[in-house]
Write a protein that holds these residues in place. Sequence first.
Motif, PDB file in Angstrom:
ATOM      1  N   VAL A 127      -4.133   2.219  -5.009  1.00  0.00           N
ATOM      2  CA  VAL A 127      -2.682   2.644  -4.339  1.00  0.00           C
ATOM      3  C   VAL A 127      -2.469   1.213  -3.602  1.00  0.00           C
ATOM      4  O   VAL A 127      -1.560   1.530  -2.659  1.00  0.00           O
ATOM      5  CB  VAL A 127      -3.312   3.506  -2.997  1.00  0.00           C
ATOM      6  CG1 VAL A 127      -3.304   5.172  -3.828  1.00  0.00           C
ATOM      7  CG2 VAL A 127      -4.378   3.193  -2.297  1.00  0.00           C
ATOM      8  N   SER A 128      -3.104   0.250  -4.029  1.00  0.00           N
ATOM      9  CA  SER A 128      -2.757  -0.978  -3.149  1.00  0.00           C
ATOM     10  C   SER A 128      -2.922  -2.352  -4.113  1.00  0.00           C
ATOM     11  O   SER A 128      -3.732  -2.344  -4.917  1.00  0.00           O
ATOM     12  CB  SER A 128      -3.037  -1.347  -1.659  1.00  0.00           C
ATOM     13  OG  SER A 128      -4.274  -1.688  -2.023  1.00  0.00           O
ATOM     14  N   PHE A 156       0.729  -1.025  -0.074  1.00  0.00           N
ATOM     15  CA  PHE A 156      -0.192  -0.174   0.107  1.00  0.00           C
ATOM     16  C   PHE A 156       0.932   1.236  -0.090  1.00  0.00           C
ATOM     17  O   PHE A 156       1.822   1.293   0.806  1.00  0.00           O
ATOM     18  CB  PHE A 156      -0.992  -0.137   1.231  1.00  0.00           C
ATOM     19  CG  PHE A 156      -1.735   1.261   1.303  1.00  0.00           C
ATOM     20  CD1 PHE A 156      -2.975   1.306   0.832  1.00  0.00           C
ATOM     21  CD2 PHE A 156      -1.370   2.097   2.455  1.00  0.00           C
ATOM     22  CE1 PHE A 156      -3.685   2.444   1.122  1.00  0.00           C
ATOM     23  CE2 PHE A 156      -2.078   3.300   2.723  1.00  0.00           C
ATOM     24  CZ  PHE A 156      -3.382   3.391   2.031  1.00  0.00           C
ATOM     25  N   VAL A 157       0.562   1.980  -0.849  1.00  0.00           N
ATOM     26  CA  VAL A 157       1.398   3.411  -0.843  1.00  0.00           C
ATOM     27  C   VAL A 157       0.683   4.582  -0.230  1.00  0.00           C
ATOM     28  O   VAL A 157      -0.575   4.614  -0.508  1.00  0.00           O
ATOM     29  CB  VAL A 157       1.825   3.835  -2.282  1.00  0.00           C
ATOM     30  CG1 VAL A 157       0.773   3.997  -3.381  1.00  0.00           C
ATOM     31  CG2 VAL A 157       2.702   5.020  -2.321  1.00  0.00           C
ATOM     32  N   ARG A 158       1.274   5.297   0.649  1.00  0.00           N
ATOM     33  CA  ARG A 158       0.570   6.159   1.542  1.00  0.00           C
ATOM     34  C   ARG A 158       0.569   7.688   0.802  1.00  0.00           C
ATOM     35  O   ARG A 158       0.603   8.301   1.579  1.00  0.00           O
ATOM     36  CB  ARG A 158       1.028   6.393   2.814  1.00  0.00           C
ATOM     37  CG  ARG A 158       1.102   5.160   3.539  1.00  0.00           C
ATOM     38  CD  ARG A 158       1.793   5.359   4.967  1.00  0.00           C
ATOM     39  NE  ARG A 158       1.132   6.097   5.777  1.00  0.00           N
ATOM     40  CZ  ARG A 158       1.528   6.701   6.956  1.00  0.00           C
ATOM     41  NH1 ARG A 158       2.692   6.446   7.294  1.00  0.00           N
ATOM     42  NH2 ARG A 158       0.641   7.493   7.612  1.00  0.00           N
ATOM     43  N   ILE A 194       0.395   1.647  -7.060  1.00  0.00           N
ATOM     44  CA  ILE A 194       1.150   0.483  -7.083  1.00  0.00           C
ATOM     45  C   ILE A 194       0.733  -0.203  -8.176  1.00  0.00           C
ATOM     46  O   ILE A 194      -0.451  -0.404  -8.532  1.00  0.00           O
ATOM     47  CB  ILE A 194       1.055  -0.296  -5.736  1.00  0.00           C
ATOM     48  CG1 ILE A 194       1.398   0.350  -4.372  1.00  0.00           C
ATOM     49  CG2 ILE A 194       1.629  -1.755  -5.764  1.00  0.00           C
ATOM     50  CD1 ILE A 194       2.865   0.522  -4.448  1.00  0.00           C
ATOM     51  N   LEU A 195       1.683  -0.845  -9.178  1.00  0.00           N
ATOM     52  CA  LEU A 195       1.414  -1.496 -10.120  1.00  0.00           C
ATOM     53  C   LEU A 195       2.218  -2.821 -10.033  1.00  0.00           C
ATOM     54  O   LEU A 195       3.128  -3.161  -9.600  1.00  0.00           O
ATOM     55  CB  LEU A 195       1.813  -0.977 -11.490  1.00  0.00           C
ATOM     56  CG  LEU A 195       1.731   0.481 -11.932  1.00  0.00           C
ATOM     57  CD1 LEU A 195       2.438   0.741 -13.219  1.00  0.00           C
ATOM     58  CD2 LEU A 195       0.146   0.479 -12.037  1.00  0.00           C
ATOM     59  N   MET A 223       5.578  -2.412  -8.462  1.00  0.00           N
ATOM     60  CA  MET A 223       6.189  -1.243  -9.063  1.00  0.00           C
ATOM     61  C   MET A 223       5.643  -0.268  -8.384  1.00  0.00           C
ATOM     62  O   MET A 223       4.401  -0.038  -8.274  1.00  0.00           O
ATOM     63  CB  MET A 223       6.484  -1.039 -10.329  1.00  0.00           C
ATOM     64  CG  MET A 223       7.706  -1.851 -11.048  1.00  0.00           C
ATOM     65  SD  MET A 223       7.559  -2.299 -12.803  1.00  0.00           S
ATOM     66  CE  MET A 223       6.430  -3.674 -12.617  1.00  0.00           C
ATOM     67  N   LEU A 224       6.229   0.859  -8.004  1.00  0.00           N
ATOM     68  CA  LEU A 224       5.876   2.149  -7.449  1.00  0.00           C
ATOM     69  C   LEU A 224       5.902   3.147  -8.752  1.00  0.00           C
ATOM     70  O   LEU A 224       6.869   3.078  -9.374  1.00  0.00           O
ATOM     71  CB  LEU A 224       6.645   2.764  -6.355  1.00  0.00           C
ATOM     72  CG  LEU A 224       6.152   4.308  -5.759  1.00  0.00           C
ATOM     73  CD1 LEU A 224       4.803   4.151  -5.141  1.00  0.00           C
ATOM     74  CD2 LEU A 224       7.418   4.791  -5.172  1.00  0.00           C
ATOM     75  N   ALA A 225       4.630   3.500  -9.026  1.00  0.00           N
ATOM     76  CA  ALA A 225       4.718   4.624  -9.869  1.00  0.00           C
ATOM     77  C   ALA A 225       4.311   5.913  -9.295  1.00  0.00           C
ATOM     78  O   ALA A 225       3.538   6.131  -8.569  1.00  0.00           O
ATOM     79  CB  ALA A 225       3.170   4.202 -11.150  1.00  0.00           C
TER      80      ALA A 225
END
Length: 132
Positions: free
Chosen positions: A93-94, A38-40, A46-47, A113-115
């Motif tokens: 986001v997750s 999960f990106v905050r 998130i890919l 991957m984080l975009a």
Amino acid sequence: MEEFSVLTKSKWDLVNITQQVRNIVKKAKAKNGICNVFVRHTTCAILINENDDPKIMEDIQDLLKKLVPEKVWKHNCIDENGAAHIKTALLGVSHSIPVKDKKLMLGRWQGIMLADFDGPRQRKIIVTVAGE
Ligand code: ZN
């Protein structure tokens, strides 16, 4: 649950975070279950996709640029990143990945991957492993 940070380098940046997630899964108490990444942030996604041929991510970026052009959004009067918020809303986001014997059950060509659509910035990612 564990948190780590990634420093993105440009306005659009893509960072492969598969290894960081694998390391957290290895240390987690649960052996089998599910791993959530999960990106905050409100302008990141998130890919999970192929991480071998970088042209795939260029294609995704090209499509997103066409779908969500810059500078036409109501939010831009606040901080000029309306397009980035919309890209995040489209992609999410997750993601959750199954875990077996402390290993992520990703397919051979899949990477996490984080975009970042509004970098460069420090971005925080939470990894939660749940199971037994
Ligand atoms: Zn904003």
